[in-house]
Scaffold this active site. Sequence first.
Site: not given
Ligand code: FAD
Length: 453
Positions: A33-34, A40-42, A438
């Site tokens: 993870e960068q 935990g991700g995005t 209900h």
């Molecule tokens: C504001 C917002 C609100 C949202 N609300 C919703 C919602 O309510 N419900 C829903 O289902 N979806 C929602 N989404 C969409 C959802 O967040 C994404 O579809 C989802 O998080 C994508 O997950 P992922 O598993 O693809 O990877 P991510 O969770 O994006 O994880 C990718 C990880 O890889 C890391 N990374 C990237 N490049 C590298 C590299 N070269 N080396 C090491 N690490 C790296 C990043 O730092 C990140 O932590 C929302 C998106 C946004 C922007």
Amino acid sequence: MEHFDAIIIGFGKGGKTLASSLAKAGKRVAMLEQSSKMYGGTCINIACIPTKSLVFQSQDRYKSTESNEDYYQESIQEKDQLTSTLRDKNFHMLDDQETVMVYTAKATFIDNNKIQLNADTESLELTADTFFINTGSSPIIPPIDGLEETDYVYTSTTLQKRNELPEKLIIVGGGYIGLEFASMYANFGSEVTVIDSSKEFLSNDDRDIATEVQKIFEEKGITIQLDSRVQSVKNKDSGVAVTYQTGDTTEETYGCALLLATGRKPNTEGLGLDNTSIQQDEKGAILVDDYLKTDVDHIWALGDVNGGPQFTYISLDDFRIVRDQLFGKGTYSKKERKNVPYSVFIEPVLSHVGLNEKTAKEKGIDYKLASIPAAGIPYARIIKQTDGLLKALVDPETDEILGCTLFCADSSEMINTVRIAMEAKLPYSRLKDNIFTHPSMSEALNDLFSSFD
Ligand SMILES: Cc1cc2nc3c(=O)[nH]c(=O)nc-3n(C[C@H](O)[C@H](O)[C@H](O)COP(=O)(O)OP(=O)(O)OC[C@H]3O[C@@H](n4cnc5c(N)ncnc54)[C@H](O)[C@@H]3O)c2cc1C
Ligand SMILES: NC(=O)c1ccc[n+]([C@@H]2O[C@H](COP(=O)([O-])OP(=O)(O)OC[C@H]3O[C@@H](n4cnc5c(N)ncnc54)[C@H](O)[C@@H]3O)[C@@H](O)[C@H]2O)c1
């Protein structure tokens, strides 16, 4: 050079869930993870969880006597506490496992079998038998003159970090992020304008649904500028002067902050894909087959980076596809994934699954239609959320549900019930006659599907 059974690049939903499964099976796993701010991700750090925390706090704004500014700042702090707790929990969920190693550094492929990790001062090389790319997506920055030189321009990530409530907020893009932020900031007390390039509001939705949403937005004081494109921005006072084209006319407006919400692109920059045999499409998404395998036999791509629907639950479902290949029969693929539901967290929530009336008409599909107003639902009256509309389409031959749009409170829960009925190919009468508790919003499904008799 350290060797692993599996290297997972990116701490996203699919990747972290897979890491746990692999570790349970006794495999040695490296999670790369960068950023230490993104364990935990995005979803948990900058997307679903923090934005929904803010959405729900904004809906309680009217209960507080505090100033807009104080209430907003407290909401931001509460959101930060929540994400920090979840980030820590996610880190330990993996790092505390004996066979998992979490590396905090940006990963770059050197070739099909080797990764280079670049941290601040050192770099390291790792190899593995299998690789899983789960690097997510990031905001698309549209070409607008003056963008780089202008302050107070935000993405969904950076706006959530701003402690000061913008008195006037301009949002470019009227999609998921644009609408959720518009509704939320209007509730917090901002004056919001949404500028979108589409000719129609919510262009993929039925017109009666779009009209209802637009009416509720306008009641909140949100201005919607359609068929409009921002041409240039520049600093003005302590905000941004925005010039945009609407049809043939050029307009100017001013905001204390400008949010760019014009879609998200796969995160492949700097990943070193050119050093591998992995192919990408024209938008940068990693090309995968129905089983999420790339052109390299031992490398898969999960989540937003593979160009599929951008939802956390799709990344999780991508994990299920991969898990089935590693530990199951290997039969579950993208082809089996149908009726992906969604919820847009405006007020009330707009949820949908399957076919809508617009698409049914365009495709010449036969349907029966039912529609009821949310105001008729007793529970909607109790919780004082009577805005909205519920619609369903059924197949006149089989009585199976073709699709459903629920624009009402709690619809993000109700839509999951409808999807199960669709997946199980149940006739609509099963929801019409289902025993629901209900008072609840779900019992409105009795009424909605009774309309077909
Ligand atoms: C504001 C917002 C609100 C949202 N609300 C919703 C919602 O309510 N419900 C829903 O289902 N979806 C929602 N989404 C969409 C959802 O967040 C994404 O579809 C989802 O998080 C994508 O997950 P992922 O598993 O693809 O990877 P991510 O969770 O994006 O994880 C990718 C990880 O890889 C890391 N990374 C990237 N490049 C590298 C590299 N070269 N080396 C090491 N690490 C790296 C990043 O730092 C990140 O932590 C929302 C998106 C946004 C922007
Ligand atoms: N509740 C949820 O599940 C949820 C919430 C937020 C985000 N997301 C995910 O994140 C993704 C990204 O969200 P998003 O809102 O950035 O993208 P989006 O694709 O949903 O919407 C982008 C909007 O921007 C408009 N647009 C594009 N270029 C423009 C330009 N130059 N000027 C004006 N308007 C322009 C488009 O017409 C569209 O309405 C979504 O597709 C969704 O999958 C999901």
